[in-house]
Design an enzyme around this catalytic site. Sequence first.
Site, PDB file in Angstrom:
ATOM      1  CG  LEU A  30       3.454 -11.819   6.372  1.00 20.55           C
ATOM      2  CD1 LEU A  30       3.866 -10.685   6.787  1.00 20.55           C
ATOM      3  CD2 LEU A  30       3.097 -12.717   7.345  1.00 20.55           C
TER       4      LEU A  30
ATOM      5  CG  PHE B  97      -3.362   9.929   3.799  1.00 20.81           C
ATOM      6  CD1 PHE B  97      -3.651  11.560   4.041  1.00 20.81           C
ATOM      7  CD2 PHE B  97      -3.822  10.270   2.593  1.00 20.81           C
ATOM      8  CE1 PHE B  97      -4.577  12.332   4.389  1.00 20.81           C
ATOM      9  CE2 PHE B  97      -4.798  11.507   2.146  1.00 20.81           C
ATOM     10  CZ  PHE B  97      -4.918  12.382   3.071  1.00 20.81           C
TER      11      PHE B  97
ATOM     12  CG  ASP C 139      -1.471  12.345  -1.474  1.00 22.64           C
ATOM     13  OD1 ASP C 139      -1.306  11.444  -1.379  1.00 22.64           O
ATOM     14  OD2 ASP C 139      -2.783  12.748  -2.408  1.00 22.64           O
TER      15      ASP C 139
ATOM     16  CG  LEU D 289       3.277   5.564  -0.519  1.00 18.89           C
ATOM     17  CD1 LEU D 289       3.296   6.579  -0.833  1.00 18.89           C
ATOM     18  CD2 LEU D 289       2.204   5.286   1.504  1.00 18.89           C
ATOM     19  CB  ALA D 290      -0.592  -0.445   0.275  1.00 20.92           C
TER      20      ALA D 290
ATOM     21  CE1 TYR E  28       0.275  -9.253  -5.238  1.00 22.33           C
ATOM     22  CE2 TYR E  28      -1.075 -10.720  -3.980  1.00 22.33           C
ATOM     23  CZ  TYR E  28      -1.025  -9.806  -3.794  1.00 22.33           C
ATOM     24  OH  TYR E  28      -1.043  -8.762  -2.776  1.00 22.33           O
TER      25      TYR E  28
END
Length: 393
Positions: A273, A74, A111, A139-140, A235
């Site tokens: 990373l 996207f 999307d 996906l992020a 996290y």
Amino acid sequence: MIIQPKIRGFICTNAHPVGCAAHVQQQIDFIKQQPKLAQVPQRVLVIGCSTGYGLASRIAAAYGAGAKTLGVCFEKEPSEKRTATAGWYNTAAFHQAAKADGLYAHTINGDAFSNEIKAQVIEQIKQDFGQVDLVIYSLASPKRKDPVTGEVYSSTLKPIGDSYTTKTYHTDKDQVTEITLDPATDDEIAQTIKVMGGEDWELWLAALHDAGVLAPNAKTTAYTYIGKKLTWPIYGHATIGKAKEDLDRAAAAMRTRYTDLNLEAYVSSLKALVTQASSAIPVMPLYISLIYGVMKQEGTHEGCIEQIYRLFNEALYSDDRLLDEAGRLFMNGWETNDATQAKVEALWHQVNQENFHQLADYAGYHSDFLKLFGFGIDGVDYDADVDPMVGFD
């Protein structure tokens, strides 16, 4: 136009098409130098294919095994006055390289959370592949629109239970300071799970299965970062952690649900990373700057492409794969082992504003950050006038 980086806080608002192409080519060249990935299948779908680990997965599959790759992303296209996003230019560069090397590459831009894009992907698979053997979910996104209700959910980066105060590094101010994060509400936790958990991954696999385009003995994996003591409060023991737990739930559910195809579904636990996502998370710029320095000294540092090549070679398509206690493909042991973490923790307690640049590898962090957007690449003339209007088929 002459394109120089425009950095605002933890993000760069523009990208360099020539630099992005050079960065993609560096990753392709790395894979070409490695032994071929003999077991990786020839029909690969990468959901979230344009940056970071998703892009590396596409490059590794295509150039490590000759696989046909269908990507979903996207990204914002360029205009005469504004550059495209880095992911757009990365995808254009990958398409150009793949075409030159005789490799199939097709990308659907839209999307990935929507039913419309899922339907487009299924039709493309039927037309060009028949079925897919590997589905990478990478996906992020900070938000997700529910494809049925239309409700938009937003993720939150907060601890759970109590407020949390810790050191952090403000990249835009070049400042080591403390930050206090208030605990998340139940609604914020639930919304973060909706965005970053396993629900959409499950919806993708259900759509592919129901359409008959998921091959027998197919594999799927979603990428995650778990971390250790220093990053757990933001996290593992936080809103993101709850979403990660939901990924584990989804993987187990899919293994049970699709026994008719003998589907293998794993969460892959990868190393920390510099990515567009990690740059936005409090604590991570400081932690990554420290872990980079330690792992480079130990000779164990890897970038996205090196990590993904090992994932394919040593875990996803290996009979001798290493799993962690939750059953994830465990690829971040070089970072999270006790000896390495002890070194980082010692530095964490010492680091302050005065000694940050001596103790941390911020130069490496910042270099990797710029490369995400096509800047700081050797051999690229950033004073040259370049055309931002780059497209892909």
